[in-house]
Design a protein around this motif. Sequence first.
Motif, PDB file in Angstrom:
ATOM      1  N   THR A  39       0.842  -1.197   0.000  1.00 59.23           N
ATOM      2  CA  THR A  39       0.000   0.000   0.000  1.00 59.23           C
ATOM      3  C   THR A  39       0.872   1.241   0.000  1.00 59.23           C
ATOM      4  OG1 THR A  39       0.016  -0.002   2.397  1.00 59.23           O
ATOM      5  CG2 THR A  39      -1.858  -1.087   1.332  1.00 59.23           C
ATOM      6  N   LEU A  89       1.007   7.890  -0.976  1.00 58.32           N
ATOM      7  CA  LEU A  89       1.625   8.986  -1.710  1.00 58.32           C
ATOM      8  C   LEU A  89       0.691   9.366  -2.837  1.00 58.32           C
ATOM      9  CD1 LEU A  89       5.397   8.143  -2.207  1.00 58.32           C
ATOM     10  CD2 LEU A  89       4.366   9.809  -0.669  1.00 58.32           C
ATOM     11  N   GLY A 139       8.822  -0.707  10.924  1.00 57.79           N
ATOM     12  CA  GLY A 139       8.654   0.586  10.242  1.00 57.79           C
ATOM     13  C   GLY A 139       7.541   0.602   9.219  1.00 57.79           C
ATOM     14  N   MET A 140       7.193  -0.571   8.662  1.00 56.41           N
ATOM     15  CA  MET A 140       6.181  -0.600   7.619  1.00 56.41           C
ATOM     16  C   MET A 140       4.847  -1.130   8.163  1.00 56.41           C
ATOM     17  SD  MET A 140       9.365  -0.884   6.596  1.00 56.41           S
ATOM     18  CE  MET A 140      10.532  -0.191   5.443  1.00 56.41           C
ATOM     19  N   PRO A 164      -2.506   9.164  12.158  1.00 55.80           N
ATOM     20  CA  PRO A 164      -3.025   9.741  10.913  1.00 55.80           C
ATOM     21  C   PRO A 164      -4.340   9.065  10.527  1.00 55.80           C
ATOM     22  CG  PRO A 164      -0.707   9.192  10.689  1.00 55.80           C
ATOM     23  CD  PRO A 164      -1.165   8.602  11.988  1.00 55.80           C
ATOM     24  N   GLY A 197       6.413   4.238   9.608  1.00 65.02           N
ATOM     25  CA  GLY A 197       7.600   4.784   8.925  1.00 65.02           C
ATOM     26  C   GLY A 197       7.227   5.849   7.903  1.00 65.02           C
ATOM     27  N   GLY A 198       6.107   5.631   7.201  1.00 62.67           N
ATOM     28  CA  GLY A 198       5.654   6.610   6.199  1.00 62.67           C
ATOM     29  C   GLY A 198       5.246   7.920   6.851  1.00 62.67           C
ATOM     30  N   ALA A 199       4.612   7.835   8.027  1.00 59.79           N
ATOM     31  CA  ALA A 199       4.172   9.056   8.708  1.00 59.79           C
ATOM     32  C   ALA A 199       5.345   9.814   9.332  1.00 59.79           C
ATOM     33  CB  ALA A 199       3.141   8.713   9.784  1.00 59.79           C
ATOM     34  N   ALA A 208       8.711   9.514   8.060  1.00 59.87           N
ATOM     35  CA  ALA A 208       9.581   9.980   6.964  1.00 59.87           C
ATOM     36  C   ALA A 208       8.849  10.967   6.061  1.00 59.87           C
ATOM     37  CB  ALA A 208      10.073   8.790   6.148  1.00 59.87           C
ATOM     38  N   ILE A 215      -0.130  13.991  10.605  1.00 61.26           N
ATOM     39  CA  ILE A 215      -0.864  14.973  11.412  1.00 61.26           C
ATOM     40  C   ILE A 215      -2.222  14.364  11.769  1.00 61.26           C
ATOM     41  CG2 ILE A 215      -2.114  16.140   9.499  1.00 61.26           C
ATOM     42  CD1 ILE A 215      -0.229  18.357  11.601  1.00 61.26           C
ATOM     43  N   GLY A 259      17.506   6.645   4.271  1.00 58.14           N
ATOM     44  CA  GLY A 259      17.528   5.272   4.759  1.00 58.14           C
ATOM     45  C   GLY A 259      16.107   4.889   5.118  1.00 58.14           C
ATOM     46  N   TRP A 292     -12.778   8.370   3.227  1.00 62.12           N
ATOM     47  CA  TRP A 292     -11.572   9.129   2.859  1.00 62.12           C
ATOM     48  C   TRP A 292     -11.927  10.616   2.937  1.00 62.12           C
ATOM     49  CZ3 TRP A 292      -8.438   8.286  -2.321  1.00 62.12           C
ATOM     50  CH2 TRP A 292      -7.155   8.773  -2.158  1.00 62.12           C
ATOM     51  N   ASP A 319      -1.790  18.981   1.390  1.00 66.30           N
ATOM     52  CA  ASP A 319      -1.927  19.390   2.786  1.00 66.30           C
ATOM     53  C   ASP A 319      -0.860  20.451   3.019  1.00 66.30           C
ATOM     54  OD1 ASP A 319      -3.352  16.738   2.973  1.00 66.30           O
ATOM     55  OD2 ASP A 319      -3.429  17.380   5.072  1.00 66.30           O
ATOM     56  N   TRP A 358      -8.445  18.020  -1.322  1.00 70.23           N
ATOM     57  CA  TRP A 358      -8.159  16.865  -2.159  1.00 70.23           C
ATOM     58  C   TRP A 358      -9.202  16.778  -3.256  1.00 70.23           C
ATOM     59  CZ3 TRP A 358      -9.395  15.958   3.244  1.00 70.23           C
ATOM     60  CH2 TRP A 358      -8.292  16.114   4.076  1.00 70.23           C
ATOM     61  N   LYS A 373      12.695  12.904  -6.010  1.00 67.62           N
ATOM     62  CA  LYS A 373      11.550  12.107  -5.594  1.00 67.62           C
ATOM     63  C   LYS A 373      10.296  12.975  -5.471  1.00 67.62           C
ATOM     64  CE  LYS A 373      10.941   8.142  -2.630  1.00 67.62           C
ATOM     65  NZ  LYS A 373      11.508   7.317  -1.578  1.00 67.62           N
TER      66      LYS A 373
HETATM   67  C1  LIG Z   1      -5.178  12.387  -0.190  1.00 70.08           C
HETATM   68  C2  LIG Z   1      -4.186  12.268   0.915  1.00 70.08           C
HETATM   69  C3  LIG Z   1      -4.491  12.783   2.157  1.00 70.08           C
HETATM   70  C4  LIG Z   1      -3.584  12.699   3.188  1.00 70.08           C
HETATM   71  N1  LIG Z   1      -3.963  13.149   4.378  1.00 70.08           N
HETATM   72  C5  LIG Z   1      -3.170  12.972   5.413  1.00 70.08           C
HETATM   73  C6  LIG Z   1      -3.582  13.369   6.690  1.00 70.08           C
HETATM   74  O1  LIG Z   1      -4.661  13.924   6.831  1.00 70.08           O
HETATM   75  N2  LIG Z   1      -2.791  13.138   7.747  1.00 70.08           N
HETATM   76  C7  LIG Z   1      -1.579  12.568   7.583  1.00 70.08           C
HETATM   77  O2  LIG Z   1      -0.888  12.328   8.548  1.00 70.08           O
HETATM   78  N3  LIG Z   1      -1.121  12.244   6.359  1.00 70.08           N
HETATM   79  C8  LIG Z   1      -1.895  12.409   5.296  1.00 70.08           C
HETATM   80  N4  LIG Z   1      -1.461  12.028   4.077  1.00 70.08           N
HETATM   81  C9  LIG Z   1      -0.037  11.814   3.836  1.00 70.08           C
HETATM   82  C10 LIG Z   1       0.574  10.535   4.301  1.00 70.08           C
HETATM   83  O3  LIG Z   1       0.705  10.532   5.699  1.00 70.08           O
HETATM   84  C11 LIG Z   1       1.981  10.501   3.714  1.00 70.08           C
HETATM   85  O4  LIG Z   1       1.876  10.403   2.321  1.00 70.08           O
HETATM   86  C12 LIG Z   1       2.783   9.327   4.249  1.00 70.08           C
HETATM   87  O5  LIG Z   1       4.133   9.491   3.918  1.00 70.08           O
HETATM   88  C13 LIG Z   1       2.247   8.047   3.638  1.00 70.08           C
HETATM   89  O6  LIG Z   1       2.807   6.981   4.287  1.00 70.08           O
HETATM   90  P1  LIG Z   1       2.684   5.468   3.793  1.00 70.08           P
HETATM   91  O7  LIG Z   1       2.914   4.674   4.996  1.00 70.08           O
HETATM   92  O8  LIG Z   1       1.465   5.234   3.019  1.00 70.08           O
HETATM   93  O9  LIG Z   1       4.001   5.302   2.979  1.00 70.08           O
HETATM   94  P2  LIG Z   1       4.311   5.231   1.462  1.00 70.08           P
HETATM   95  O10 LIG Z   1       3.313   5.999   0.696  1.00 70.08           O
HETATM   96  O11 LIG Z   1       4.577   3.841   1.105  1.00 70.08           O
HETATM   97  O12 LIG Z   1       5.677   5.978   1.508  1.00 70.08           O
HETATM   98  C14 LIG Z   1       5.775   7.352   1.706  1.00 70.08           C
HETATM   99  C15 LIG Z   1       7.227   7.752   1.587  1.00 70.08           C
HETATM  100  O13 LIG Z   1       7.898   7.418   2.788  1.00 70.08           O
HETATM  101  C16 LIG Z   1       8.960   6.522   2.524  1.00 70.08           C
HETATM  102  N5  LIG Z   1       8.911   5.520   3.562  1.00 70.08           N
HETATM  103  C17 LIG Z   1       7.937   4.608   3.776  1.00 70.08           C
HETATM  104  N6  LIG Z   1       8.254   3.845   4.832  1.00 70.08           N
HETATM  105  C18 LIG Z   1       9.439   4.299   5.288  1.00 70.08           C
HETATM  106  C19 LIG Z   1      10.274   3.920   6.354  1.00 70.08           C
HETATM  107  N7  LIG Z   1       9.956   2.925   7.169  1.00 70.08           N
HETATM  108  N8  LIG Z   1      11.435   4.603   6.544  1.00 70.08           N
HETATM  109  C20 LIG Z   1      11.779   5.622   5.740  1.00 70.08           C
HETATM  110  N9  LIG Z   1      11.030   6.013   4.702  1.00 70.08           N
HETATM  111  C21 LIG Z   1       9.859   5.361   4.474  1.00 70.08           C
HETATM  112  C22 LIG Z   1       8.742   5.937   1.161  1.00 70.08           C
HETATM  113  O14 LIG Z   1       9.966   5.669   0.536  1.00 70.08           O
HETATM  114  C23 LIG Z   1       7.980   7.057   0.460  1.00 70.08           C
HETATM  115  O15 LIG Z   1       8.837   7.999  -0.115  1.00 70.08           O
HETATM  116  C24 LIG Z   1      -2.325  12.120   2.998  1.00 70.08           C
HETATM  117  C25 LIG Z   1      -1.992  11.593   1.750  1.00 70.08           C
HETATM  118  C26 LIG Z   1      -2.921  11.651   0.727  1.00 70.08           C
HETATM  119  C27 LIG Z   1      -2.576  11.083  -0.617  1.00 70.08           C
END
Ligand SMILES: Cc1cc2nc3c(=O)[nH]c(=O)nc-3n(C[C@H](O)[C@H](O)[C@H](O)COP(=O)(O)OP(=O)(O)OC[C@H]3O[C@@H](n4cnc5c(N)ncnc54)[C@H](O)[C@@H]3O)c2cc1C
Length: 458
Positions: free
Chosen positions: A41, A44, A78-79, A100, A108-110, A112, A116, A166, A269, A328, A383, A453
């Motif tokens: 999943t 992004l 982290g994932m 989030p 990790g995504g939140a 890196a 919020i 990293g 959503w 955002d 959005w 990126k």
């Molecule tokens: C429409 C929309 C609304 C959103 N609204 C919110 C919101 O209201 N609140 C909020 O908090 N966020 C929101 N987000 C943003 C979301 O939190 C970020 O996009 C977050 O980075 C997504 O994390 P993911 O886990 O899905 O990671 P991915 O989408 O898989 O990865 C995001 C990035 O982080 C990197 N990454 C992933 N895992 C790791 C790790 N373990 N270590 C280092 N780097 C890593 C990836 O390489 C990639 O570049 C929104 C996004 C979208 C598209």
Amino acid sequence: MSTRELDRSADAVAFERARDRFAGRLAGAAAGERVRLAKRTSNLFRFRSPHHGVEIDAAPFSRVLMVDPDSRVADVGGMTTYEDLVDATLKHGLMPLVVPQLKTITLGGAVAGVGIESSSFRHGMPHESVIEAEVVTGSGEVVVASPDGPNADLYYGLPNSYGTLGYALRLRIELVPVRPFVKLRHARFDSAVALVEAVSEIVEEGSADFLDGVAFSPDEMYLTTGEMVDRAPYTSDYTGSAIYYRSIPQRNEDFLSIHDYIWRWDTDWFWVSRTFGAQNPLVRSMWPRRWRRSDVYGRLVALDAKYGLSPKIDRVRGRGPSEKVIQDVEIPLERTAEFLDFLDRQTGQRPVWLCPFRQRRPDASWPLFPLDPSKMYVNVGFWGTARLPAGAHDGFHNRAIEQKVASLGGAKSLYSTSFYDPETFWELYGGDSYRDLKERYDPDGRLLDLYDKAVRAR
Ligand SMILES: Cc1cc2nc3c(=O)[nH]c(=O)nc-3n(C[C@H](O)[C@H](O)[C@H](O)COP(=O)(O)OP(=O)(O)OC[C@H]3O[C@@H](n4cnc5c(N)ncnc54)[C@H](O)[C@@H]3O)c2cc1C
């Protein structure tokens, strides 16, 4: 406590083996060969060019390793999705300080990226409750980054690095106790100025556990406060036919279980599910409940982008071209009314999500996402799409937003499209610190550069 002191449970041993394999794959990539996470999943909104380098499986790091209810900390792969993380912590009457809204966002995504939510006015952003992060750097080295350790620069540099320095494979985070229910109060405001004043008062007063808001139009805006309580006279359910955001103008008070409060925005959503007809009562009744989730809509958006369906539909309907405006942005509280006025005139997008927040630690500085720690900000989320005027091209609205955000002393999250030129980008996102971090943790450039990126969508 470091990983070495973790329980030598089967889970910990399996984690270490997987971590070492992960590090080996990164170290084994030829210098300059691009490495990317293979992950089921993503939240992004930058659709990337096809990848031809090394892909490393994220699955072994998608689990909660340990929850310690006494010290209120968790060790988390982290994932791991917040959905799994919340399930694991609620069992102990605890939750992460900030969760989030979307279930498949990972810890990790939140960290890196920059996350919020409605507890952020108290607890800041998810990275601020990380105690330490075990990171495999771009050079394939395993390091533990903590605020005071030898890799403190990486600890502070991870937020907004988007996996370009990293990957955090294990994070130790703080948890807070919860109560079983949340009492919500929705208050209406007829202007952004009045809403902003109320935010200051609520924060000052300090009794709310959660705070967010929705602007339905310039003269119809709501703030919702949430208070955790032990008993509820009833609980609402917004995973069936009722829709959470529509309840906001309809009622002053509401009760949700803590679980349903945490995920109140995921089912639709926010309001984005209407794009797919999922709010039409007939379609909704046939839409399987298990598919009323942000990741399902996310996949539909990705398919739309892949096959360019929306522009085709617009052409068939005789509508002019439009631009995706999915962002955002973080705006200082005192400039929020001005930004909302600008946004409504620029794109006409409605509704808009509002989430007040401030940095939790006033002494900390996060160089890749610099904010003023003394200030209250509002995260403004929008959005959707905006029509393009004749002769204008993609980027017309998004560029105007970038300029406005910068002129108001705000910041933009980088999960979606960006149009900055390199000079402006590095000035806004800590270019000097980033160069030092990149040199130290990814000297051979196996991981992408942040500008490539975030802006070039590589
Ligand atoms: C429409 C929309 C609304 C959103 N609204 C919110 C919101 O209201 N609140 C909020 O908090 N966020 C929101 N987000 C943003 C979301 O939190 C970020 O996009 C977050 O980075 C997504 O994390 P993911 O886990 O899905 O990671 P991915 O989408 O898989 O990865 C995001 C990035 O982080 C990197 N990454 C992933 N895992 C790791 C790790 N373990 N270590 C280092 N780097 C890593 C990836 O390489 C990639 O570049 C929104 C996004 C979208 C598209």
